[in-house]
Design a protein around this motif. Structure first.
Motif, short mmCIF file in Angstrom:
data_model
loop_
_atom_site.label_atom_id
_atom_site.label_comp_id
_atom_site.label_asym_id
_atom_site.label_seq_id
_atom_site.Cartn_x
_atom_site.Cartn_y
_atom_site.Cartn_z
N GLN A 21 -21.10 39.02 24.33
CA GLN A 21 -19.78 39.24 23.72
C GLN A 21 -19.70 38.54 22.36
O GLN A 21 -19.98 37.35 22.26
N ASP A 22 -19.26 39.30 21.37
CA ASP A 22 -19.15 38.76 20.01
C ASP A 22 -18.17 37.59 19.94
O ASP A 22 -18.42 36.61 19.23
N ALA A 23 -17.06 37.69 20.68
CA ALA A 23 -16.03 36.64 20.58
C ALA A 23 -16.57 35.31 21.10
O ALA A 23 -16.30 34.25 20.52
N ILE A 24 -17.35 35.37 22.18
CA ILE A 24 -17.94 34.13 22.71
C ILE A 24 -18.90 33.55 21.68
O ILE A 24 -18.92 32.34 21.44
N GLN A 25 -19.70 34.43 21.05
CA GLN A 25 -20.69 33.95 20.09
C GLN A 25 -20.00 33.26 18.90
O GLN A 25 -20.47 32.23 18.42
N ALA A 26 -18.88 33.83 18.44
CA ALA A 26 -18.17 33.24 17.30
C ALA A 26 -17.71 31.82 17.65
O ALA A 26 -17.76 30.91 16.83
N ARG A 27 -17.27 31.63 18.91
CA ARG A 27 -16.84 30.29 19.32
C ARG A 27 -18.05 29.36 19.47
O ARG A 27 -17.95 28.14 19.21
N ILE A 28 -19.19 29.92 19.86
CA ILE A 28 -20.42 29.10 19.95
C ILE A 28 -20.86 28.64 18.55
O ILE A 28 -21.29 27.51 18.38
N TRP A 29 -20.69 29.53 17.55
CA TRP A 29 -20.98 29.09 16.16
C TRP A 29 -20.06 27.92 15.80
O TRP A 29 -20.47 26.98 15.13
N GLY A 30 -18.80 28.02 16.23
CA GLY A 30 -17.84 26.93 15.98
C GLY A 30 -18.30 25.65 16.66
O GLY A 30 -18.26 24.56 16.08
N LEU A 31 -18.76 25.77 17.91
CA LEU A 31 -19.26 24.61 18.65
C LEU A 31 -20.48 24.01 17.95
O LEU A 31 -20.60 22.79 17.82
N GLN A 75 -12.54 22.21 22.45
CA GLN A 75 -11.94 22.11 21.11
C GLN A 75 -12.43 23.20 20.16
O GLN A 75 -11.78 23.50 19.17
N ALA A 76 -13.61 23.75 20.47
CA ALA A 76 -14.24 24.65 19.49
C ALA A 76 -13.43 25.93 19.32
O ALA A 76 -13.11 26.60 20.29
N GLY A 77 -13.11 26.23 18.08
CA GLY A 77 -12.51 27.52 17.77
C GLY A 77 -13.60 28.40 17.19
O GLY A 77 -14.75 27.96 17.06
#
Lengths: 212, 324
Positions: A21-31, A75-77
């Protein structure tokens, strides 16, 4: 999020919920951005909807690191990335794209329909890994999300445009590969060990393919 | 300078690898037996990350083109400096013009040659190790060839007793039919059937001929199976990870492993066991023993502590001998 040991000094954080899922990956980049700034963390390796970290296990307690990772994930957005956009011309089919007929047959499309689908959508670099400079591109249109080859090829040329397991990619160096080869990319080298920025692709980048 | 007198494409410059570049997809790399390699650096008074040679192809010969303190560690190759045989795990001063000959060890797979000051090859992506697949690092990104001239770095502490010094208690190499690997459960351990979990620790595993710097493929009578087919998304992979591909025969990732993979992982092997494994030949037998993270950590910390103590003892011994 599931946390497992990945070494005596490493954790694997798995955020996946079924398919990528793209949305999960975007939050992982934030993390990743949060973790890179933390002195306790030594290495961060991005995966597809997961992430691996190493830490100095002589200095830090595993339980403290685990708690820190848990808090950081809460906390990661989504990462604030201003994506670069790369347009890569590709010669599809022929000797340098020998799996195009197979992909057409498997998907029930014509070769030109496969090319139209592959060039018709922007992709994002989910992460760089596997081999130096190899970027996993997500956003493959559903009909092209086919499994990898049953038997990997022993040799695939550098800058081959490949398709496999729901991802597409351009191979930075020659080598064995289980992906389907669609064509040949005309782009700068994807990896240069001597350069300040060794990898052409970075997580978050947008890639478009055009028929050369 | 060290002048290489033998073609040996699998003998390479190594250090402790480039872990900080894994996020570029670059293998961690570095010495396979990092325990023996670190010992070599300790013996010549280097920092642990100085570059040296990993030698897997014998006989191997070099000529010293300068006076140089060196050490040989790892698999006990038969070593001669000119005509003089040297003990295992030994360090001493070589004079310019002397030739070092290393013949194949009877036990073990990898020997290490370190020099005071380290090999002065350029740092690439944070390390001096040779990445053969990538063709960078080390000496011109490749294995060694006859005629190569390897530059030595400046050494600050190259004082050494005339006949050199070594360790009284030699590090033990594993027996080829009996290395027990301590393994901690990895993310998919619970996904394997109970029979497979039992099989992992009960049966002997043979190291196949596909055992190299990238990984060691094992084979056992019974293959390992998950309860249901697993399709995992690609994830980061570290040396020591025990993957189980669809064949059910495990692969242990080694120093030059790819940085991402997608096969289920049943376990993880940490130091000092990974160093021991790197000395096992194809055909050798290993067994697995499950341990908890806490136990793995205790072993790891004890191992590190042991190396630190050795470094202190060797420094003290040198200081004592030199005042006599």
């Amino acid at each position: 999020m599931r946390i497992n040991y990945a070494g005596v000094d490493a954790f694997l954080l798995d955020m996946s919920e079924g398919a990528f899922q793209d949305a999960i990956q975007a939050r992982i980049w934030g993390l990743e951005q949060l973790l890179t700034d933390m002195p306790e963390i030594q290495t961060v390796i991005l995966g597809a909807n997961n992430l691996l970290v190493t830490y100095d296990c002589e200095r830090h307690q595993a339980s403290a690191i685990r708690q820190m990772l848990q808090t950081a994930w809460e906390q990661a957005g989504s990462a604030h990335i201003t994506p670069r956009e790369l347009v890569i011309p590709v010669t599809y089919g022929g000797l340098e794209g020998e799996d195009l007929p197979f992909v057409a047959k498997t998907t029930g499309l014509s070769e030109s329909e496969v090319v139209a689908l592959h060039t018709g959508t922007p992709y994002r670099v989910a992460m760089v890994g596997f081999s130096p400079g190899f970027g996993y591109l997500t956003g493959v249109p559903q009909p092209l999300a086919i499994p990898r080859r049953n038997t990997p090829r022993v040799h695939v040329e550098q800058k081959s445009v490949c398709l496999g397991g729901g991802f597409t990619a351009v191979t930075p160096s020659p080598g064995p590969s289980g992906w389907h080869v669609l064509g040949k990319a005309h782009c700068p080298d994807l990896f240069d060990a001597g350069a300040n920025t060794p990898c052409l692709l970075k997580a978050g980048d947008i890639v478009r393919f055009v028929s050369a | 300078m060290l002048e290489v007198l033998t073609n040996a494409p699998l003998n390479t410059v190594q250090d402790l690898g480039r872990p900080e570049s894994i996020s570029y997809g670059v293998a961690c790399g570095g010495a396979m037996d990092c325990n023996a390699f670190t010992l070599g650096n300790i013996l010549v008074g280097n920092s642990p990350d100085a570059a040296g040679l990993e030698i897997v192809f014998f006989p191997f010969k070099i000529r010293f083109q300068q006076d140089c303190v060196f050490a040989i560690t790892g698999a006990p190759a038969k070593v001669r400096l000119d005509a003089v045989p040297l003990p295992s795990c030994w360090s001493m001063m070589a004079r310019a013009g002397q030739t070092l000959v290393m013949e194949a060890p009877e036990k073990g797979m990898r020997s290490y040659l370190t020099v005071a000051g380290g090999l002065d090859v350029p740092r690439v992506l944070g390390g001096r190790a040779t990445d053969i697949k990538g063709g960078f690092g080390g000496f011109e990104g490749r294995g060694l060839q006859k005629g190569d001239l390897l530059p030595c770095g400046k050494s600050t502490t190259c004082s050494m007793p005339t006949n050199g010094l070594g360790l009284a208690a030699l590090p033990q190499l594993p027996h080829k039919n009996g290395l027990e690997l301590h393994v901690l459960p990895a993310a998919e351990y619970e996904e394997f059937t109970q029979e497979s979990q039992a099989c992992l620790v009960q049966q002997q595993w043979r190291i196949t001929t596909q055992a190299n710097r990238v990984g060691f493929r094992l084979e056992g009578d019974t293959s390992l199976q998950t309860r249901r087919p697993l399709s995992l998304l690609s994830h980061g992979l570290l040396p020591g990870t025990v993957q189980v591909p669809p064949s059910g025969q495990p692969i242990i990732q080694m120093a030059d492993a790819n940085t991402c993979g997608g096969y289920p992982k049943i376990g993880i092997i940490a130091e000092p066991d990974l160093s021991l494994l790197s000395q096992m030949p194809p055909g050798g037998l290993v067994t697995f023993r499950m341990i908890t993270h806490e136990q793995a950590l205790t072993r790891f910390r004890a191992h590190r502590q042991h190396l630190r103590q050795l470094a202190e003892q060797i420094d003290a011994a040198k200081a004592y001998i030199l005042t006599q």
